[in-house]
Design an enzyme around this catalytic site. Structure first.
Site, PDB file in Angstrom:
ATOM      1  CD  GLU A 181      -2.582  -1.183   2.659  1.00 53.32           C
ATOM      2  OE1 GLU A 181      -2.486  -0.197   3.418  1.00 53.32           O
ATOM      3  OE2 GLU A 181      -3.227  -2.205   2.947  1.00 53.32           O
ATOM      4  CB  CYS A 222      -0.141   0.845   7.905  1.00 52.17           C
ATOM      5  SG  CYS A 222       0.639   2.450   7.746  1.00 52.17           S
TER       6      CYS A 222
END
Length: 352
Positions: free
Chosen positions: A93, A332
């Site tokens: 990501e 996250c």
């Protein structure tokens, strides 16, 4: 013959590689410029390199590319979250954040994480592997190209522990800051760590003007060890002592990340104990209202205002981090985890 990852080579390494192939030394700067300044990902498009030398490049090197698998755009604050697919099928990501001072990019340094912090989605599936310097750089280049922006800052705070991938992170820093390429000032780069004290010391000794962000999340060892396995190896006293030394050595203010977890570390007594720990230290505390992670069971703290006041009254610089991308799972590891779970479900269905 195995080809080399040209995007992961520093300028000096590229110069040595090209001269070993019989190319003129000055060609290295031209190639470096195409890759890192112009973000051109085809040797055939290097118009100031002759055809024979293009073939040499094609025969000996490859250019790392990442595929944008998914893009989520927040309707609240324009935060953009990218799910990048790596060449081996792993995914990571990257988050593009919009601040008043410009655009900042939060990049991943590993596919997964082995630190095991209890409040973080990044570690839910463990560590698959560390990223190369090229894979870190490509997050920067591809995100800038996709969004049509020029970044003002980079934060190594996505999936993974940067200091657990020290060699590739240092290589990334050298390349991204090189004036022959992207030329990002190291002063505009932040490295986040869960507190690997020996690696912080190594980073300090390199005397780079990097801003250090340390995941603290507790005022004492007892609470920190419950939340973060790394605290069983490094005491909070040794960690803060090394951070004080990092500031003295580099002149860069250290930031401490503190995720407020309801009933665990968010009381006034915890704030007072933290203030005692940080007394006389030129640092900053960044309070975080955590995103709920169903797999972990932690709940957001409810005392941010009181916690902040307690620290402020003790002359500790503190802010409550503005939540970005709350509607797109911008914490996250959340998007990566969901993607992996969906893939596992698909594979199980296929087998049935």
């Amino acid at each position: 013959m195995q080809k080399a990852d040209i995007k992961s080579l520093t300028l000096s390494e590229l110069t040595c590689s090209l001269t070993a192939l019989g190319m003129e030394g000055y060609r290295a700067k031209q190639v470096f410029d195409w890759i890192h300044a112009k973000n051109v990902n085809s040797f055939a498009k290097f118009t100031n390199i002759n055809s024979q030398q293009i073939r040499l490049l094609e025969d000996n090197f490859y250019i790392t590319l990442l595929k944008i698998s998914k893009t989520l755009v927040s309707s609240i604050d324009n935060t953009v979250k990218y799910l990048y697919e790596l060449c081996d099928g792993e995914c990571i990501e990257t988050v593009l954040m919009d601040y008043h001072h410009g655009k900042s990019l939060c990049i991943s340094t590993q596919a997964g994480c082995r630190m095991g912090c209890s409040f973080c989605a990044s570690a839910l599936n463990g560590l698959a592997r560390s990223l190369t310097a090229a894979e870190m750089l490509e997050q920067v280049y591809a995100s800038e190209a996709n969004a049509g922006v020029r970044l003002s800052g980079i934060v190594l705070m996505g999936i993974g522990e940067p200091l657990d991938n020290m060699e590739n992170v240092l290589r990334f820093l050298e390349i991204v800051s090189c004036d022959a390429g992207r030329n990002m000032s190291l002063r505009n780069i932040t490295i986040s760590t869960c507190g690997l004290v020996d690696r912080i010391a190594e980073l300090k000794n390199r005397s780079m003007p990097i801003t250090l962000s340390v995941s603290l999340h507790a005022p004492n060892d007892s609470i920190r060890q419950r939340l973060m396995p790394v605290a069983k190896k490094y005491s909070i006293e040794s960690l803060i002592a090394e951070c004080r030394d990092y500031f003295r050595h580099t002149g860069r203010r250290v930031s401490f990340e503190y995720a407020l977890i309801g009933g665990v570390n968010d009381r006034e007594c915890h704030a007072s104990e933290l203030a005692d720990r940080l007394s006389g230290f030129v640092c900053h505390v960044n309070l975080i209202n955590i995103n709920p992670i169903p797999e972990k069971g932690h709940k957001p703290g409810s005392n941010a205002a009181l916690f902040k006041k307690t620290l402020t009254d003790r002359n500790i610089s503190v802010t409550v981090r503005r939540t970005l991308g709350a509607d797109i799972n911008a914490a996250c590891g959340q998007l990566r985890t969901m993607t992996m779970q969906n893939e596992e479900c698909r594979m199980q269905n296929d087998e049935e």
